[in-house]
Design a protein around this motif. Structure first.
Motif, PDB file in Angstrom:
ATOM      1  N   GLY C  83       5.375  10.030  -8.987  1.00 37.73           N
ATOM      2  CA  GLY C  83       5.048   8.814  -8.278  1.00 37.73           C
ATOM      3  C   GLY C  83       3.946   8.163  -8.901  1.00 37.73           C
ATOM      4  O   GLY C  83       3.091   8.753  -9.442  1.00 37.73           O
ATOM      5  N   LEU C  84       3.849   6.839  -8.934  1.00 37.06           N
ATOM      6  CA  LEU C  84       2.747   6.026  -9.583  1.00 37.06           C
ATOM      7  C   LEU C  84       1.499   6.238  -8.539  1.00 37.06           C
ATOM      8  O   LEU C  84       0.494   5.934  -8.917  1.00 37.06           O
ATOM      9  CB  LEU C  84       3.044   4.581  -9.997  1.00 37.06           C
ATOM     10  CG  LEU C  84       4.063   4.519 -11.057  1.00 37.06           C
ATOM     11  CD1 LEU C  84       4.548   3.143 -11.215  1.00 37.06           C
ATOM     12  CD2 LEU C  84       3.433   5.310 -12.365  1.00 37.06           C
ATOM     13  N   GLY C  85       1.979   6.103  -7.221  1.00 37.62           N
ATOM     14  CA  GLY C  85       0.736   6.236  -6.375  1.00 37.62           C
ATOM     15  C   GLY C  85       0.082   4.685  -6.121  1.00 37.62           C
ATOM     16  O   GLY C  85      -1.241   4.776  -6.040  1.00 37.62           O
ATOM     17  N   LEU C  86       0.925   3.825  -6.533  1.00 35.71           N
ATOM     18  CA  LEU C  86       0.360   2.225  -6.227  1.00 35.71           C
ATOM     19  C   LEU C  86       0.879   1.641  -4.984  1.00 35.71           C
ATOM     20  O   LEU C  86       1.963   2.026  -4.772  1.00 35.71           O
ATOM     21  CB  LEU C  86       0.446   1.767  -7.298  1.00 35.71           C
ATOM     22  CG  LEU C  86      -0.053   1.802  -9.026  1.00 35.71           C
ATOM     23  CD1 LEU C  86       0.230   1.172  -9.851  1.00 35.71           C
ATOM     24  CD2 LEU C  86      -1.519   2.005  -8.688  1.00 35.71           C
ATOM     25  N   TYR C  87       0.126   0.827  -4.315  1.00 33.64           N
ATOM     26  CA  TYR C  87       0.406   0.104  -2.997  1.00 33.64           C
ATOM     27  C   TYR C  87       0.860  -1.267  -3.742  1.00 33.64           C
ATOM     28  O   TYR C  87       0.152  -2.154  -4.356  1.00 33.64           O
ATOM     29  CB  TYR C  87      -0.712  -0.002  -2.157  1.00 33.64           C
ATOM     30  CG  TYR C  87      -0.895   1.229  -1.577  1.00 33.64           C
ATOM     31  CD1 TYR C  87      -0.009   1.649  -0.519  1.00 33.64           C
ATOM     32  CD2 TYR C  87      -2.287   1.863  -1.982  1.00 33.64           C
ATOM     33  CE1 TYR C  87      -0.401   3.054  -0.125  1.00 33.64           C
ATOM     34  CE2 TYR C  87      -2.443   2.828  -1.171  1.00 33.64           C
ATOM     35  CZ  TYR C  87      -1.705   3.746  -0.401  1.00 33.64           C
ATOM     36  OH  TYR C  87      -1.798   4.808   0.084  1.00 33.64           O
ATOM     37  N   GLU C  88       2.223  -1.454  -3.546  1.00 30.46           N
ATOM     38  CA  GLU C  88       2.802  -3.015  -4.160  1.00 30.46           C
ATOM     39  C   GLU C  88       2.123  -4.262  -3.578  1.00 30.46           C
ATOM     40  O   GLU C  88       2.002  -5.151  -4.189  1.00 30.46           O
ATOM     41  CB  GLU C  88       4.220  -2.970  -3.611  1.00 30.46           C
ATOM     42  CG  GLU C  88       5.011  -1.847  -4.066  1.00 30.46           C
ATOM     43  CD  GLU C  88       5.599  -1.719  -5.482  1.00 30.46           C
ATOM     44  OE1 GLU C  88       5.906  -3.098  -5.865  1.00 30.46           O
ATOM     45  OE2 GLU C  88       5.812  -0.992  -6.280  1.00 30.46           O
ATOM     46  N   ASP C  89       1.642  -4.042  -2.242  1.00 29.12           N
ATOM     47  CA  ASP C  89       1.012  -5.361  -1.664  1.00 29.12           C
ATOM     48  C   ASP C  89      -0.600  -5.541  -2.131  1.00 29.12           C
ATOM     49  O   ASP C  89      -0.876  -6.719  -1.865  1.00 29.12           O
ATOM     50  CB  ASP C  89       1.334  -5.296  -0.203  1.00 29.12           C
ATOM     51  CG  ASP C  89       2.416  -5.018   0.324  1.00 29.12           C
ATOM     52  OD1 ASP C  89       3.521  -6.029  -0.302  1.00 29.12           O
ATOM     53  OD2 ASP C  89       2.842  -4.350   1.117  1.00 29.12           O
ATOM     54  N   LEU C  90      -1.042  -4.631  -2.577  1.00 26.28           N
ATOM     55  CA  LEU C  90      -2.282  -4.767  -2.990  1.00 26.28           C
ATOM     56  C   LEU C  90      -2.451  -5.027  -4.527  1.00 26.28           C
ATOM     57  O   LEU C  90      -1.582  -4.786  -5.258  1.00 26.28           O
ATOM     58  CB  LEU C  90      -3.159  -3.364  -2.786  1.00 26.28           C
ATOM     59  CG  LEU C  90      -3.105  -2.777  -1.298  1.00 26.28           C
ATOM     60  CD1 LEU C  90      -4.113  -1.748  -1.026  1.00 26.28           C
ATOM     61  CD2 LEU C  90      -3.495  -4.034  -0.315  1.00 26.28           C
ATOM     62  N   GLU C  94      -7.680  -3.921  -6.461  1.00 22.87           N
ATOM     63  CA  GLU C  94      -7.998  -3.265  -4.793  1.00 22.87           C
ATOM     64  C   GLU C  94      -7.089  -1.845  -4.987  1.00 22.87           C
ATOM     65  O   GLU C  94      -7.815  -1.051  -4.448  1.00 22.87           O
ATOM     66  CB  GLU C  94      -7.021  -4.180  -3.893  1.00 22.87           C
ATOM     67  CG  GLU C  94      -7.814  -5.288  -3.519  1.00 22.87           C
ATOM     68  CD  GLU C  94      -6.882  -6.284  -2.680  1.00 22.87           C
ATOM     69  OE1 GLU C  94      -7.500  -7.126  -1.932  1.00 22.87           O
ATOM     70  OE2 GLU C  94      -5.640  -6.254  -2.700  1.00 22.87           O
ATOM     71  N   PHE C  98      -9.567   1.293  -4.075  1.00 15.99           N
ATOM     72  CA  PHE C  98      -9.335   2.281  -3.158  1.00 15.99           C
ATOM     73  C   PHE C  98      -9.337   3.583  -3.557  1.00 15.99           C
ATOM     74  O   PHE C  98      -9.990   4.466  -2.708  1.00 15.99           O
ATOM     75  CB  PHE C  98      -7.887   1.911  -2.607  1.00 15.99           C
ATOM     76  CG  PHE C  98      -7.241   2.895  -1.633  1.00 15.99           C
ATOM     77  CD1 PHE C  98      -7.940   2.934  -0.177  1.00 15.99           C
ATOM     78  CD2 PHE C  98      -6.333   3.422  -1.953  1.00 15.99           C
ATOM     79  CE1 PHE C  98      -7.629   3.759   0.563  1.00 15.99           C
ATOM     80  CE2 PHE C  98      -5.872   4.525  -0.835  1.00 15.99           C
ATOM     81  CZ  PHE C  98      -6.473   4.602   0.337  1.00 15.99           C
ATOM     82  N   TRP C  99      -8.401   4.081  -4.789  1.00 12.88           N
ATOM     83  CA  TRP C  99      -8.579   5.437  -5.068  1.00 12.88           C
ATOM     84  C   TRP C  99      -9.863   5.993  -5.600  1.00 12.88           C
ATOM     85  O   TRP C  99     -10.088   6.807  -5.369  1.00 12.88           O
ATOM     86  CB  TRP C  99      -7.416   5.419  -5.946  1.00 12.88           C
ATOM     87  CG  TRP C  99      -5.926   5.521  -5.603  1.00 12.88           C
ATOM     88  CD1 TRP C  99      -5.062   4.250  -5.915  1.00 12.88           C
ATOM     89  CD2 TRP C  99      -5.335   6.222  -4.743  1.00 12.88           C
ATOM     90  NE1 TRP C  99      -4.040   4.371  -5.239  1.00 12.88           N
ATOM     91  CE2 TRP C  99      -4.039   5.494  -4.526  1.00 12.88           C
ATOM     92  CE3 TRP C  99      -5.703   7.421  -4.156  1.00 12.88           C
ATOM     93  CZ2 TRP C  99      -3.348   6.224  -3.513  1.00 12.88           C
ATOM     94  CZ3 TRP C  99      -4.689   7.960  -3.113  1.00 12.88           C
ATOM     95  CH2 TRP C  99      -3.500   7.330  -2.972  1.00 12.88           C
ATOM     96  N   ARG C 135       2.296  -1.199 -14.633  1.00  9.18           N
ATOM     97  CA  ARG C 135       1.999  -0.438 -13.445  1.00  9.18           C
ATOM     98  C   ARG C 135       1.582   0.953 -13.950  1.00  9.18           C
ATOM     99  O   ARG C 135       0.617   1.397 -13.384  1.00  9.18           O
ATOM    100  CB  ARG C 135       3.203  -0.111 -12.824  1.00  9.18           C
ATOM    101  CG  ARG C 135       3.725  -1.307 -11.791  1.00  9.18           C
ATOM    102  CD  ARG C 135       5.435  -1.196 -11.393  1.00  9.18           C
ATOM    103  NE  ARG C 135       5.834  -2.421 -10.959  1.00  9.18           N
ATOM    104  CZ  ARG C 135       6.126  -2.321  -9.469  1.00  9.18           C
ATOM    105  NH1 ARG C 135       6.194  -1.324  -9.049  1.00  9.18           N
ATOM    106  NH2 ARG C 135       6.406  -3.395  -9.039  1.00  9.18           N
ATOM    107  N   ARG C 142      -5.779   5.826 -11.945  1.00  4.18           N
ATOM    108  CA  ARG C 142      -5.818   6.677 -10.685  1.00  4.18           C
ATOM    109  C   ARG C 142      -6.475   7.812 -10.888  1.00  4.18           C
ATOM    110  O   ARG C 142      -7.388   8.510 -10.253  1.00  4.18           O
ATOM    111  CB  ARG C 142      -4.651   6.595  -9.965  1.00  4.18           C
ATOM    112  CG  ARG C 142      -4.599   6.804  -8.347  1.00  4.18           C
ATOM    113  CD  ARG C 142      -3.450   6.871  -7.791  1.00  4.18           C
ATOM    114  NE  ARG C 142      -3.107   8.440  -8.188  1.00  4.18           N
ATOM    115  CZ  ARG C 142      -1.791   8.803  -8.346  1.00  4.18           C
ATOM    116  NH1 ARG C 142      -0.719   7.773  -8.291  1.00  4.18           N
ATOM    117  NH2 ARG C 142      -1.714  10.074  -8.535  1.00  4.18           N
TER     118      ARG C 142
END
Lengths: 229, 53, 208, 221
Positions: C83-90, C94, C98-99, C135, C142
């Protein structure tokens, strides 16, 4: 060998229960105030103790699984929780029938009844959670955690309910009252029947435990059948 | 020894208590059968796979 | 803390008699190996051979049931799974901040990374609006932005567009020059072999 | 550890404020339920003060289930949960951060829906505002700490939306009973027994400790 041991245990449990039924019906006198109905009490209370013991052991086995990560503890915890539930049902149903006669209603939201029902619901939830997790390692781990939470909340529910008024009869066993409220003959019978039910529970546990181990064997066989192709 | 008072309900009580246990034993036995069959089929499947390798 | 200037800093990495089970079924069987610092190891094998399981053990995402794993602490590990490990809404920045904070990266690292992958012009747009290639370039940050001593990458080349493949090869090479150790699994043999200093091959949970 | 927990909580809150996924759902559910219950139980009835507090907690616990459900589920997209596990954040901090975020979101929903409740059911909480606020905070924490734990336990299940309430509600009965009794006390003006506060505090302490202690086990394979 194990088979024979199980058959022996089963036979012993059945004979013991038949002997107890004979004494309950034909030897012991009626209770003055309640008449014949009081006899369900010989299953009501031992059923409750058996279920409670199963819950306690389920918590201990689950903790043992988390500490040792040995499969046997996971299977034991699953098996004993399931075995506990029919005894909890026995306790609840006989209690309801008794309540119908003595209190005039099938169910009352009395704290003790409520906490017994909640405990049964929580452990039914534990079994549902087990069913829903396909991965055996995750299942063992997550349900062990759930069992610990379940035990904590059963204790909590029980303790918090003791603070409130109850219409349920108070403790009758001499261990808790210091003696005097129950005929020693009847108390002996309770102990006998508790022993018989524990024997039965042990037998069911042994069967269920073996099934649980076999279930895991099936899962790894299935995994082997599907992999490396 | 047993007086008639509340006798039927006592009978219901015992019947219910034992029905629960009997039902549970029946589910145990049926599960035992199912598990045995499943192990047998899977073992056969794996043996066939080993041969065809 | 990780420091890009610590050239050739050694990491202990290896496995000693490692078993990992699925139920009773062993997914990894008696794995023993040692990886020298600064190596780039390609982990090869069929689907279901246990590559992902082994990588997770090296990234300390799971522990073996038997045997021991030697690996640097999580602060010095960069892990990129399927998985990419990204938050779609951020937004991209950001996400990286975060990471980065969690891994103890320098504060300006996230911005520098986005510039490096030519996404600084969309840094504040939510990841939801990004194309797959964009993405992937963010997600690489990350694992890389805190300059970890150990990089564990599970199929990093799978599904990348051409530009990202080149970029990934570049940053991997840079990481090797910095002295990082890299373990990656892949199906894209040519891309990996250009970098790898050695290979490990898994077959049915065994090293071969 | 606290810093890491706060980073997680901040991230969750930011995500929630952007998407408003569970905020909107929980808020509209509370209002709809408050309206529906007004048909089942007559708010103009004389004894309405006796049961309206219980109804409020029923509605709040439904909203709570929606919110905690999202807590770990929102980490599933793009395998963020795996990435979090691979990061140096201790599991207990990850758990606490998520629980705090859920707590704040649920408190927000509860406080927003509160005026609607007071108006619809002609209830005033101003008789003992601090008792009510303390009840609200303690019970909301009880719901979120247990709910977040089970959100983590059920995150990989297909039926997690269904499983979570089935597993959590029976365990939440003691704190919800306490909250109902305390709120009834506030509404009727006859203060409830202090024993209910002790129950709530005891529940919060025991289950927070248990959850933090077991977070490591739940969140690592």
């Amino acid at each position: 060998m194990r088979e024979k041991l199980l058959y022996g245990l089963g036979l012993a449990a059945i004979l013991y229960l038949v002997r107890n039924l004979y004494v309950i019906f034909l030897v012991l006198p009626d209770e003055l105030a309640q008449g014949a109905i009081y006899r369900v009490f010989y299953f009501h209370l031992p059923g409750y103790f058996t279920a409670a013991l199963c819950y306690l052991l389920a918590g201990i086995f689950s903790a043992m699984y988390l500490i040792t990560r040995k499969w046997k503890w996971d299977s034991l915890a699953a098996a004993i929780t399931e075995v506990g539930l029919p005894f909890a049902a026995m306790n609840l149903i006989t209690g309801m029938i008794w309540g119908r006669i003595i209190w005039g209603i099938w169910w009352t939201w009395d704290p003790r009844l409520t906490s017994a029902l909640i405990s049964a619901l929580i452990y039914a939830g534990y079994l549902m959670l087990r069913q829903a997790i396909p991965d055996p390692t995750e299942r063992a781990k997550n349900s062990a955690v759930m069992a610990i939470f379940a035990f904590a909340s059963v204790i909590f529910t029980y303790k918090s309910n003791e603070w409130f008024r109850t219409q349920h009869p108070g403790p009758v066993l001499s261990i808790r009252t210091g003696g005097g409220t129950i005929d020693p003959q009847m108390e002996w019978m309770l102990a006998h029947n508790l022993f018989a039910l524990l024997l039965l529970a042990g037998l069911l546990l042994a069967i269920r435990w073996r099934q649980e181990e076999r279930q895991r064997e099936i899962e790894s066989l299935r995994r082997e059948a599907l992999s490396f192709s | 020894m047993i007086e008639a008072r509340n006798f039927t309900y006592m009978f219901y009580g015992f019947a219910a208590a034992w029905t629960v246990i009997v039902i549970y034993v029946i589910t145990l036995v049926s599960r035992e059968k199912k598990l045995g069959q499943e192990v047998a089929t899977l073992k056969k499947l794996i043996a066939e796979k080993e041969q065809s390798r | 803390m990780s420091n890009p200037l610590m050239q050739g800093s050694g990491v202990m990495l290896g496995a000693q008699g490692v078993w990992r089970y699925f139920g009773d079924f062993p997914a990894l069987r008696d794995i023993t190996f040692e990886i020298e610092p600064g190596a780039c190891v390609a982990l090869l094998g069929h689907n279901g051979a246990g590559k992902t399981t082994l990588l997770k053990l090296l990234a300390r995402l799971a522990a073996p049931q038997k045997g021991t794993i030697a690996a640097p602490p999580l602060t010095e590990t960069g892990y990129l799974g399927h998985g990419l490990g990204l938050y779609e809404d951020l937004s991209a920045i950001e996400n990286l901040r975060f990471w980065g904070e969690l891994h103890g990266a320098a504060e300006e690292a996230s911005g520098q990374w986005l510039k490096r992958v030519e996404l600084d012009h969309v840094a504040t747009a939510p990841v939801r609006q990004f194309s797959r290639g964009m993405r992937q370039r963010v997600a690489l940050g990350r694992a890389f932005q805190h300059f970890p001593k150990l990089l564990v990458l599970d199929e990093p080349f799978t599904g990348l567009d051409e530009r990202s493949v080149k970029l990934l090869q570049e940053v991997l090479r840079e990481a090797l020059e910095r002295g990082s150790t890299i373990v990656l699994s892949s199906h894209q043999i040519p891309e990996v072999m250009a970098l790898a200093t050695r290979t490990l091959k898994l077959d049915r949970g065994r090293l071969v | 550890m606290i810093a890491a927990a706060w980073q997680i909580a901040r991230k969750d809150l930011r995500q929630e404020l952007r998407s408003k996924e569970s905020l909107n759902a929980a808020l509209s559910l509370t209002v709809v339920l408050l309206i529906l219950f007004s048909f089942a139980f007559d708010p103009a009835a004389e004894d309405s003060k006796q049961w309206s507090g219980g109804l409020l907690w029923l509605v709040y616990s439904f909203a709570g289930a929606l919110i905690v459900n999202r807590s770990f589920a929102r980490e599933l997209m793009n395998d963020c949960l795996e990435a979090l596990r691979a990061s140096p954040v201790p599991s207990s901090a990850l758990f606490l951060g998520k629980a705090v975020a859920c707590f704040l979101i649920l408190m927000g929903v509860e406080l927003t829906a509160l005026p609607a409740f007071c108006i619809f059911y002609d209830v005033s909480l101003l008789g003992a505002p601090w008792t009510f606020i303390a009840t609200l905070a303690l019970t909301t924490w009880a719901v979120t700490v247990l709910g977040t734990m089970f959100s983590a336990l059920t995150v990989n299940l297909h039926m997690r939306e269904l499983m979570l309430p089935v597993l959590v509600y029976p365990m939440l009965i003691p704190p919800l009973v306490a909250a109902i009794e305390l709120t009834r006390g506030v509404i009727t003006g006859e203060p409830a027994s202090e024993i209910w506060f002790r129950l709530l505090i005891g529940f919060d302490i025991i289950f927070t400790a248990l959850a933090v202690a077991l977070a490591e086990v739940v969140l690592t394979d």
